[in-house]
Structures are given as C-alpha cells and as structure tokens.
Design a protein around this motif. Structure first.
Motif, mmCIF file in Angstrom:
data_model
loop_
_atom_site.group_PDB
_atom_site.id
_atom_site.type_symbol
_atom_site.label_atom_id
_atom_site.label_comp_id
_atom_site.label_asym_id
_atom_site.label_seq_id
_atom_site.Cartn_x
_atom_site.Cartn_y
_atom_site.Cartn_z
ATOM 1 N N THR A 159 0.730 -1.132 0.078
ATOM 2 C CA THR A 159 0.022 -0.060 -0.034
ATOM 3 C C THR A 159 0.721 1.042 0.030
ATOM 4 O O THR A 159 1.859 1.350 0.659
ATOM 5 N N VAL A 160 0.459 2.231 -0.923
ATOM 6 C CA VAL A 160 1.160 3.315 -0.575
ATOM 7 C C VAL A 160 0.973 4.292 0.427
ATOM 8 O O VAL A 160 -0.335 4.541 0.706
ATOM 9 N N VAL A 161 1.929 4.647 1.202
ATOM 10 C CA VAL A 161 1.641 5.190 2.455
ATOM 11 C C VAL A 161 1.956 6.697 2.349
ATOM 12 O O VAL A 161 1.734 7.511 3.262
ATOM 13 N N TYR A 162 3.048 7.181 1.574
ATOM 14 C CA TYR A 162 3.390 8.400 1.330
ATOM 15 C C TYR A 162 4.061 8.794 -0.055
ATOM 16 O O TYR A 162 4.729 7.835 -0.671
ATOM 17 N N ILE A 163 3.447 10.033 -0.501
ATOM 18 C CA ILE A 163 3.947 10.588 -1.613
ATOM 19 C C ILE A 163 4.691 11.833 -1.427
ATOM 20 O O ILE A 163 3.598 12.791 -1.207
ATOM 21 N N ASN A 164 5.877 12.095 -1.886
ATOM 22 C CA ASN A 164 6.219 13.622 -1.845
ATOM 23 C C ASN A 164 6.454 14.061 -3.089
ATOM 24 O O ASN A 164 7.308 13.490 -4.066
ATOM 25 N N ALA A 165 5.620 14.906 -3.717
ATOM 26 C CA ALA A 165 5.699 15.631 -5.114
ATOM 27 C C ALA A 165 6.198 16.780 -5.199
ATOM 28 O O ALA A 165 5.941 17.500 -6.229
ATOM 29 N N LYS A 166 6.812 17.268 -4.134
ATOM 30 C CA LYS A 166 7.433 18.489 -3.922
ATOM 31 C C LYS A 166 8.994 18.205 -3.988
ATOM 32 O O LYS A 166 9.564 18.274 -2.747
ATOM 33 N N PRO A 167 9.833 18.207 -4.978
ATOM 34 C CA PRO A 167 11.203 17.880 -4.965
ATOM 35 C C PRO A 167 12.235 18.726 -4.056
ATOM 36 O O PRO A 167 12.959 18.240 -3.554
ATOM 37 N N MET A 179 6.139 2.756 0.250
ATOM 38 C CA MET A 179 4.866 1.888 0.457
ATOM 39 C C MET A 179 5.209 0.603 1.565
ATOM 40 O O MET A 179 6.399 0.614 2.025
ATOM 41 N N GLN A 180 4.099 0.563 1.895
ATOM 42 C CA GLN A 180 4.111 -0.295 3.152
ATOM 43 C C GLN A 180 3.868 -1.742 2.746
ATOM 44 O O GLN A 180 2.986 -2.073 1.905
ATOM 45 N N LEU A 216 -2.037 7.905 -8.837
ATOM 46 C CA LEU A 216 -1.673 7.203 -7.774
ATOM 47 C C LEU A 216 -1.777 8.170 -6.379
ATOM 48 O O LEU A 216 -1.241 9.093 -6.298
ATOM 49 N N LYS A 217 -2.453 7.504 -5.370
ATOM 50 C CA LYS A 217 -2.609 8.167 -4.182
ATOM 51 C C LYS A 217 -2.253 7.440 -3.181
ATOM 52 O O LYS A 217 -2.029 6.284 -3.189
ATOM 53 N N VAL A 218 -2.235 8.018 -1.847
ATOM 54 C CA VAL A 218 -1.964 7.468 -0.698
ATOM 55 C C VAL A 218 -3.198 6.590 -0.285
ATOM 56 O O VAL A 218 -4.149 6.879 -0.455
ATOM 57 N N GLY A 219 -2.614 5.302 0.185
ATOM 58 C CA GLY A 219 -3.916 4.295 0.437
ATOM 59 C C GLY A 219 -3.994 3.315 -0.641
ATOM 60 O O GLY A 219 -4.719 2.511 -0.736
ATOM 61 N N HIS A 220 -3.504 3.718 -2.013
ATOM 62 C CA HIS A 220 -3.857 2.797 -3.085
ATOM 63 C C HIS A 220 -2.928 1.508 -2.756
ATOM 64 O O HIS A 220 -1.760 1.484 -2.402
ATOM 65 N N PHE A 221 -3.579 0.293 -2.966
ATOM 66 C CA PHE A 221 -2.965 -0.750 -3.156
ATOM 67 C C PHE A 221 -2.249 -1.213 -4.492
ATOM 68 O O PHE A 221 -3.045 -1.089 -5.663
ATOM 69 N N VAL A 245 3.501 -0.506 -12.048
ATOM 70 C CA VAL A 245 4.132 0.818 -12.240
ATOM 71 C C VAL A 245 3.659 1.695 -11.331
ATOM 72 O O VAL A 245 2.514 2.053 -11.250
ATOM 73 N N ILE A 246 4.614 2.629 -10.622
ATOM 74 C CA ILE A 246 4.035 3.605 -9.675
ATOM 75 C C ILE A 246 4.656 4.877 -10.068
ATOM 76 O O ILE A 246 4.352 6.047 -9.380
ATOM 77 N N ALA A 247 5.744 4.800 -10.768
ATOM 78 C CA ALA A 247 6.451 6.217 -10.930
ATOM 79 C C ALA A 247 7.460 6.058 -12.224
ATOM 80 O O ALA A 247 7.561 4.862 -12.872
ATOM 81 N N VAL A 248 7.810 7.216 -12.713
ATOM 82 C CA VAL A 248 9.396 7.053 -13.671
ATOM 83 C C VAL A 248 10.535 7.608 -12.951
ATOM 84 O O VAL A 248 10.493 8.574 -12.113
ATOM 85 N N MET A 249 11.474 6.767 -13.310
ATOM 86 C CA MET A 249 12.952 7.171 -12.987
ATOM 87 C C MET A 249 13.227 8.634 -13.279
ATOM 88 O O MET A 249 12.809 8.948 -14.243
ATOM 89 N N GLY A 250 14.042 9.173 -12.491
ATOM 90 C CA GLY A 250 14.499 10.682 -12.734
ATOM 91 C C GLY A 250 15.625 11.059 -12.083
ATOM 92 O O GLY A 250 16.720 10.236 -11.692
ATOM 93 N N ARG A 251 15.735 12.369 -11.728
ATOM 94 C CA ARG A 251 16.994 12.880 -11.057
ATOM 95 C C ARG A 251 16.702 13.930 -10.042
ATOM 96 O O ARG A 251 17.277 15.008 -10.112
ATOM 97 N N THR A 252 15.437 13.968 -9.472
ATOM 98 C CA THR A 252 14.879 15.023 -8.661
ATOM 99 C C THR A 252 15.680 14.934 -7.240
ATOM 100 O O THR A 252 16.099 13.897 -6.833
ATOM 101 N N ALA A 253 16.064 16.280 -6.742
ATOM 102 C CA ALA A 253 16.716 16.194 -5.611
ATOM 103 C C ALA A 253 16.728 17.774 -5.086
ATOM 104 O O ALA A 253 16.392 18.459 -5.851
ATOM 105 N N ASN A 254 16.954 17.974 -3.601
ATOM 106 C CA ASN A 254 17.125 19.425 -3.304
ATOM 107 C C ASN A 254 18.429 19.711 -2.904
ATOM 108 O O ASN A 254 18.905 20.870 -2.353
ATOM 109 N N THR A 255 19.563 18.874 -3.319
ATOM 110 C CA THR A 255 20.883 19.275 -2.927
ATOM 111 C C THR A 255 21.558 20.233 -3.983
ATOM 112 O O THR A 255 21.117 20.273 -4.891
ATOM 113 N N LYS A 256 22.259 21.016 -3.464
ATOM 114 C CA LYS A 256 23.153 21.943 -4.072
ATOM 115 C C LYS A 256 23.588 21.539 -5.517
ATOM 116 O O LYS A 256 23.719 22.172 -6.453
#
Length: 226
Positions: free
Chosen positions: A58-66, A77-78, A100-105, A111-122
C-alpha cells in the motif's frame, strides 16, 4: 559480476559508492539504499525507466515537491512480509504515476512512477547520473513526529513520520541475492529468516523492559536464557 552495469556511483567514484553501507566519504558516510542505474532514455537523454512496486503493498506516502527533500520526489510503500511490516522507498523520481494516491494498493510489478533525478541538494543530480534510489526499511518510531518536535525543536520536518531519519534500512542487494539463491535451491525465500541471520552490529543496554520496538517486532527478539 558486472556490478558497474547496475549501480550508479557518486561523482568521481566507482560503483560501490552506489550500494548500501558506509560506502561514501572514505567510509564515514552511510548510504541507506541502492542507486540503480538508468537504462532507458528519451531523445533528450532524460530517464524514462518505469518504476514498479517491489512487492504487493500500500502506498503510504508521496512527496511530489522535490525541493523539500534530498530524495526529491519519492514514494513510500508498506508491505507485510513473513509477519514483518516493512517499507520500500523509491526516490529521485521524475514523475509519479497518474492518479496514484496514498492508500492505493499496488501489486508487485505494477508501475508507480518514472525514474528521474530530482533532489534538493546544491549539486543536484546530472542527467548522466539519473538513477532510482531504492530502500527497504523498518520504521524506527511510530511517534517520530512528536519525538522530533520535543528533541529537535525549531527544526523543519516536512515529511512527518516518513522522514528518512525514521526509516532504518537493510541492504536490498543482499536481499535480492538471497532471493536468487533461494530460487536456485528451489526453496522459498524468507525475509524474516534473512533478517534473523544478519550479524550483530552492536549491543545496547536499555533500562526498560517494555521496549516498543521489541513489542512491534517480537520475531526479532532473542531472549537470553537464565
């Protein structure tokens, strides 16, 4: 063999720096997951590898603000495996799967996402180093949010109990290898037995008999005789 084909190293380093453990900063920095290499790219060289659920869960958390995390966009996921509650974390995502939302099994392989390179590092993550950061975790403290407010007042916590500091990783590579070995032996893989077989890292004396961690994971408690 051919590990360099699977793991993305840090800048100027070799593939072991993309694996689990104290593999960075000359052994002083812990990396609590695997950095899995991109193998599919679009015409601009950006990653397009589909990211799938590692197990039914189950999806328990989604952060969509990189900008709010070193993980960039990430999903937690749990899963319930062999009586253990474990979590998988998928980070640096380019895109979360539509709707895709929290609570979805989701079943293993969906597929739950697409690979990327998001991060907040300098320094960010270059196009060449695009990868999936993948973790298998236990939760440290169900009351982490309250604990942090009390013990680290004034510090930001944008992710509540799904802050990476509250997720204790085990080595996914070892898990994958043991799964492969079990299949070769034609025996079922047991995550519980795998965890129970891990060497003791350290021993800590605790002055309480009612330890919440032990109550949550009685399968992992070794009782001394006498």
């Amino acid at each position: 063999g051919n590990e360099a084909d699977y793991f993305t190293p840090t800048v100027g380093r070799t593939w072991p720096s993309g694996t689990f453990g104290c593999v960075r900063s000359e052994g002083w920095q812990m990396h609590e997951g695997l950095d899995i290499k991109c193998i599919q790219r679009d015409s601009k060289g950006e990653p397009i590898d589909p990211i799938t659920a590692a197990a039914d869960g189950t999806v328990v958390y989604i952060n969509a603000k990189p900008g709010l995390s070193n993980y960039g966009n990430y999903i937690v996921m749990q899963h319930k495996v062999d009586g253990l509650t474990v979590f998988t974390l998928y980070a640096h995502l380019r895109k979360i799967a539509d709707r895709l939302k929290v609570g979805h099994f989701r079943k293993s392989g969906e597929v739950i996402a697409v690979m990327g390179r998001t991060a907040n590092t300098k320094q960010g993550i270059s196009r060449e180093r695009a990868h999936l950061h993948f973790e298998i975790n236990f939760m440290a403290n169900k009351n982490f949010t309250t604990w942090r407010k009390t013990n680290l007042p004034g510090t930001r916590n944008d992710h509540g109990m799904w802050n990476g500091q509250n997720l204790i990783g085990i080595d996914p590579w070892k898990v994958f290898l043991e799964q492969r070995n079990a299949k070769a032996r034609k025996k079922p893989f047991s995550l519980l037995e795998f965890v129970q077989s891990q060497p003791v890292l350290c021993r800590v004396k605790i002055g309480k008999t009612n330890l919440k961690w032990a109550n949550r994971f009685p399968q992992l408690v070794v009782k001394k005789s006498g």
